[in-house]
Write a protein that holds these residues in place. Structure first.
Motif, PDB file in Angstrom:
ATOM      1  N   ALA A   1     -40.339 -48.051 -28.588  1.00 27.19           N
ATOM      2  CA  ALA A   1     -41.319 -48.144 -27.508  1.00 27.19           C
ATOM      3  C   ALA A   1     -42.430 -47.125 -27.753  1.00 27.19           C
ATOM      4  O   ALA A   1     -42.204 -46.072 -28.356  1.00 27.19           O
ATOM      5  CB  ALA A   1     -40.642 -47.891 -26.173  1.00 27.19           C
TER       6      ALA A   1
ATOM      7  N   ASN B   1     -51.666 -49.420 -20.407  1.00 28.04           N
ATOM      8  CA  ASN B   1     -51.761 -48.398 -19.360  1.00 28.04           C
ATOM      9  C   ASN B   1     -53.119 -48.390 -18.665  1.00 28.04           C
ATOM     10  O   ASN B   1     -53.592 -47.339 -18.243  1.00 28.04           O
ATOM     11  CB  ASN B   1     -51.483 -47.003 -19.934  1.00 28.04           C
TER      12      ASN B   1
ATOM     13  N   TRP C   1     -50.670 -41.698 -27.530  1.00 26.47           N
ATOM     14  CA  TRP C   1     -50.816 -42.145 -26.140  1.00 26.47           C
ATOM     15  C   TRP C   1     -50.831 -40.963 -25.172  1.00 26.47           C
ATOM     16  O   TRP C   1     -51.511 -41.009 -24.143  1.00 26.47           O
ATOM     17  CB  TRP C   1     -49.740 -43.161 -25.777  1.00 26.47           C
TER      18      TRP C   1
ATOM     19  N   ASP D   1     -43.807 -45.007 -25.965  1.00 27.82           N
ATOM     20  CA  ASP D   1     -43.632 -43.654 -25.438  1.00 27.82           C
ATOM     21  C   ASP D   1     -42.481 -42.912 -26.107  1.00 27.82           C
ATOM     22  O   ASP D   1     -42.166 -41.793 -25.719  1.00 27.82           O
ATOM     23  CB  ASP D   1     -43.437 -43.691 -23.916  1.00 27.82           C
TER      24      ASP D   1
ATOM     25  N   MET E   1     -53.853 -40.532 -22.579  1.00 21.64           N
ATOM     26  CA  MET E   1     -53.664 -40.528 -21.137  1.00 21.64           C
ATOM     27  C   MET E   1     -54.050 -39.188 -20.504  1.00 21.64           C
ATOM     28  O   MET E   1     -54.376 -39.129 -19.325  1.00 21.64           O
ATOM     29  CB  MET E   1     -52.204 -40.854 -20.775  1.00 21.64           C
TER      30      MET E   1
ATOM     31  N   ASP F   1     -51.577 -43.708 -15.275  1.00 19.43           N
ATOM     32  CA  ASP F   1     -52.643 -44.657 -15.603  1.00 19.43           C
ATOM     33  C   ASP F   1     -53.881 -44.361 -14.761  1.00 19.43           C
ATOM     34  O   ASP F   1     -54.982 -44.779 -15.104  1.00 19.43           O
ATOM     35  CB  ASP F   1     -52.197 -46.106 -15.360  1.00 19.43           C
TER      36      ASP F   1
ATOM     37  N   GLU G   1     -39.760 -33.683 -12.812  1.00 20.52           N
ATOM     38  CA  GLU G   1     -39.152 -34.975 -12.510  1.00 20.52           C
ATOM     39  C   GLU G   1     -39.169 -35.209 -10.992  1.00 20.52           C
ATOM     40  O   GLU G   1     -39.509 -36.288 -10.511  1.00 20.52           O
ATOM     41  CB  GLU G   1     -37.725 -34.984 -13.061  1.00 20.52           C
TER      42      GLU G   1
ATOM     43  N   ARG H   1     -55.643 -49.074 -15.649  1.00 19.32           N
ATOM     44  CA  ARG H   1     -55.681 -49.237 -14.203  1.00 19.32           C
ATOM     45  C   ARG H   1     -57.140 -49.124 -13.783  1.00 19.32           C
ATOM     46  O   ARG H   1     -57.775 -48.098 -13.952  1.00 19.32           O
ATOM     47  CB  ARG H   1     -54.863 -48.141 -13.524  1.00 19.32           C
TER      48      ARG H   1
ATOM     49  N   ARG I   1     -43.627 -42.579 -19.374  1.00 18.11           N
ATOM     50  CA  ARG I   1     -42.981 -43.842 -19.047  1.00 18.11           C
ATOM     51  C   ARG I   1     -43.262 -44.259 -17.605  1.00 18.11           C
ATOM     52  O   ARG I   1     -42.681 -45.186 -17.084  1.00 18.11           O
ATOM     53  CB  ARG I   1     -41.484 -43.771 -19.316  1.00 18.11           C
ATOM     54  N   ARG I   2     -44.167 -43.557 -16.963  1.00 15.64           N
ATOM     55  CA  ARG I   2     -44.498 -43.929 -15.589  1.00 15.64           C
ATOM     56  C   ARG I   2     -45.926 -44.436 -15.514  1.00 15.64           C
ATOM     57  O   ARG I   2     -46.799 -43.989 -16.231  1.00 15.64           O
ATOM     58  CB  ARG I   2     -44.363 -42.705 -14.687  1.00 15.64           C
ATOM     59  N   GLU I   3     -46.154 -45.334 -14.545  1.00 19.85           N
ATOM     60  CA  GLU I   3     -47.493 -45.886 -14.406  1.00 19.85           C
ATOM     61  C   GLU I   3     -48.445 -44.938 -13.701  1.00 19.85           C
ATOM     62  O   GLU I   3     -49.647 -45.117 -13.754  1.00 19.85           O
ATOM     63  CB  GLU I   3     -47.434 -47.188 -13.617  1.00 19.85           C
TER      64      GLU I   3
END
Lengths: 287, 331
Positions: A134, B91, A145, A136, A149, A179, A203, B93, A174-176
């Motif tokens: 994957a 990713n 990435w 990530d 990000m 974004d 976390e 948005r 691994r979280r949206e």
């Protein structure tokens, strides 16, 4: 230990996971011995034009410098390599979402780096997802990435801060929620101000942010700007003329607008408040 | 059922795509006709116009708020309607405000831009109504209950699982890895972005049969083969979707955002009947990673695959065609 491949490809290509499978041998995953590059070459789809971005040599140099500079502390290589890999390998998100590119980089260009960075002393193995996995998790795509990000327009400083904390990049990628660019920048600020720093705290904070996001739309009071495709296009087009990525200072990324400072500041305050008032599992003490 | 600590609307927003146009590299704009989007499938296919390259797409949208949103005594202020364009693969948005068509109207409309270089396959569109409620800004008071899908490459607005079918001769393929499979008629590869079936054209007459659309027995055999391949595909995609799950720190599995998620949502009701999909995923994941129960589940997975592949229908049609053929021979 795995060494630099005897035969390096000249250009990056595309290696599908199905085609890569026979090369993920037990010996490779145990870090004993690499594969013969010749056979691997046969199953790679060559990149289609003479785009200078696919030249392997600058990437290989960069990766060797990372191994040399961080020979005593391999996890710190992430924060150094992520922005530089991003600046050296100028991709659109569409291109960077293609796992085959990353498979080829890991298996044919720098398997020694994957082994060096991800060999686990507890299992005596390298996780196969570090070669082909994957986005990530894979050795190089996770760095690229993370840089994509967490960069703030052309500024890579937040990437260094984010990648300096393994827990942050691990849970954030691994979280949206990242974004949303102002959210990613605000997370870095919360980290830099020393408010949430341990893995459990981070976390816990991210879980709280996600929970609140069910009822609160962060975009409503912390908007981002639409991205300017021309800035990225120009940056990519200049790849052929760019000098090699600086080793001692941070490179510059695409000349995009940073996330609106007032949005980042509003969210930073919001998250700090959330962290201090919400019941967060893993927070050291109920302040 | 979610509970909210404040008042909101209890019906969903209705979101519709009303237009789509592409900006081409030369700066001109191509307005796609209505065949580019399908309301029942909630899908936009940006590949309909067959442009090799385009820069960006502008999608026109209209949203209808549920009753009560505009009520004078509504417990909120500063109502806005936002549309989110998201893509789990890249990713992305992107959030835009819709405009109210007229003061007091529950109809809102606007456009969202999608950049070609920011997407690989499918992006999602959803809408949310947000307002300040009890002095809390940005409260979500209603949303769409089903997303629209924007497919950047598809030439038809169809939902569901997309499959890549490629015909090559395995033995002499330039893709050397296929040579290892030269003795079989097809293989399924689920490692890519979308699952692919590689059809081995070295089997003589095979590709003619697969392209057969002339009626007659060839057609029936073709259907039977396709259903056989589909069964293989569904089985393979289910296993690979389940084998690649992300797990939360508390051990519960997360639904993937790409085709793997679609496959699981589609098949789980047949694999673990009676359970809500989230619960079904937990159960099946436990069985796979735990000590017991995985073997017993295989029959259900196979059942779910065969159903989706339409094997029953294909078989009965082939049998009927054979009967007719035999009858014809005797007459």
């Amino acid at each position: 230990m795995i060494e630099k491949p005897y035969r390096l490809p000249a250009r990056l290509g595309l290696l599908s996971a199905a085609a890569a499978e026979p090369f993920l041998t037990e010996d490779l995953l145990k870090g004993v011995e690499g594969h013969a590059g010749v056979d691997l070459d046969k199953v790679v789809e060559p990149s289609d034009d003479d785009d200078p971005r696919w030249e392997v040599e600058p990437l290989r140099d960069l990766i060797e410098d990372a191994m040399h500079a961080f020979r005593d502390n391999r996890t710190q290589a992430d924060a150094w390599l992520a922005p530089r890999l991003h600046a050296a390998l100028r991709l659109t998100r569409r291109e960077a979402a293609d796992r085959r590119l990353w498979n080829h980089l890991a298996l044919a260009v720098a398997p020694d780096y994957v082994a060096w960075r991800h060999y686990s002393r507890t299992t005596s193995r390298i996780g196969p997802e570090r070669f082909r996995g994957a986005l990530d998790r894979q050795c190089f795509s996770r760095l690229w990435w993370a840089a994509e990000m967490f960069r703030d327009g052309g500024d890579y400083a937040p990437v260094v801060a984010a990648c300096g904390n393994q827990d942050l990049i691990h849970s954030a990628l691994r979280r949206e929620l990242i974004d949303h660019r102002p959210t990613a920048q605000a997370l870095v600020r919360v980290l830099e101000r020393g408010i949430a720093t341990t893995g459990r705290e981070i976390e816990g904070l991210m879980t709280a942010i996600n929970t609140v996001a069910v009822t609160v739309v962060y975009d409503a009071f912390a908007p981002d700007l639409p991205r300017d495709p021309d800035a990225l296009g120009t940056w990519i087009a200049e790849a052929g003329n760019a000098t090699s990525v600086p080793r001692h200072t941070l490179p510059y990324g695409p000349d995009e607008d940073p996330a609106p400072p007032e949005s980042v500041e509003a969210l930073t305050r919001y998250f700090i408040d959330l962290f201090e008032t919400a019941p967060i599992r893993g927070r050291e003490s109920q302040r | 059922m979610k509970f909210y600590p404040y008042k909101r609307l209890n019906r969903p927003i209705a979101l519709r795509v009303t237009s789509a146009s592409l900006k081409l590299p030369d700066g001109t704009r191509d307005h796609l006709d209505t065949s580019a989007f399908s309301v029942p499938q909630r899908t936009v296919a940006l590949g309909v116009a067959q442009h090799d390259a385009w820069v960006s797409a502008r999608i026109g949208l209209s949203a209808t708020l549920p009753p009560g949103a505009m009520a004078d005594d509504a417990p909120w202020s500063g109502l806005r309607v936002l549309v989110m364009l998201t893509d789990g693969e890249t990713n992305v948005r992107r959030v835009v405000d819709l405009r109210q068509d007229a003061p007091g109207s529950k109809e809102w409309s606007g456009t969202v831009e999608l950049l070609r270089d920011e997407h690989v396959g499918r992006a999602s569109l959803s809408a949310q109504a947000v307002a300040t409620v009890d002095d809390v800004p940005g409260r979500s008071i209603a949303e769409t209950d089903e997303d629209w899908t924007v497919d950047v490459t598809a030439d038809e607005p169809l939902g569901g699982l997309r499959l890549d079918v490629k015909q090559v001769g395995f033995a002499r393929s330039s893709r050397a890895w296929l040579q290892a499979y030269a003795d079989v008629p097809w293989i399924v590869d689920t490692s890519g972005r979308v699952p692919a079936v590689w059809v081995n054209t070295d089997v003589e007459g095979f590709s003619d049969l697969l392209d057969a659309e002339n009626g007659g027995i060839e057609n029936k055999v073709h259907e039977l083969l396709v259903s056989q391949m589909s069964t293989d595909v569904w089985t393979a995609v289910f296993h690979s979707a389940l084998g690649d799950l992300e797990v939360e720190p508390d051990g519960s599995p997360v639904f993937p955002t790409d085709w793997r998620g679609e496959v699981l949502r589609e098949m789980l009701p047949d694999v673990a009947p009676g359970a809500h999909v989230e619960e079904a995923l937990r159960r099946v994941h436990r069985r796979r990673t735990g000590d017991a129960g995985w073997v017993e589940l295989q029959t259900r997975i196979h059942y779910a695959a065969v159903r989706r592949a339409g094997a029953g229908k294909a078989l009965s049609q082939a049998l009927r065609a054979l009967q007719q053929l035999n009858r014809g021979d005797k007459a």
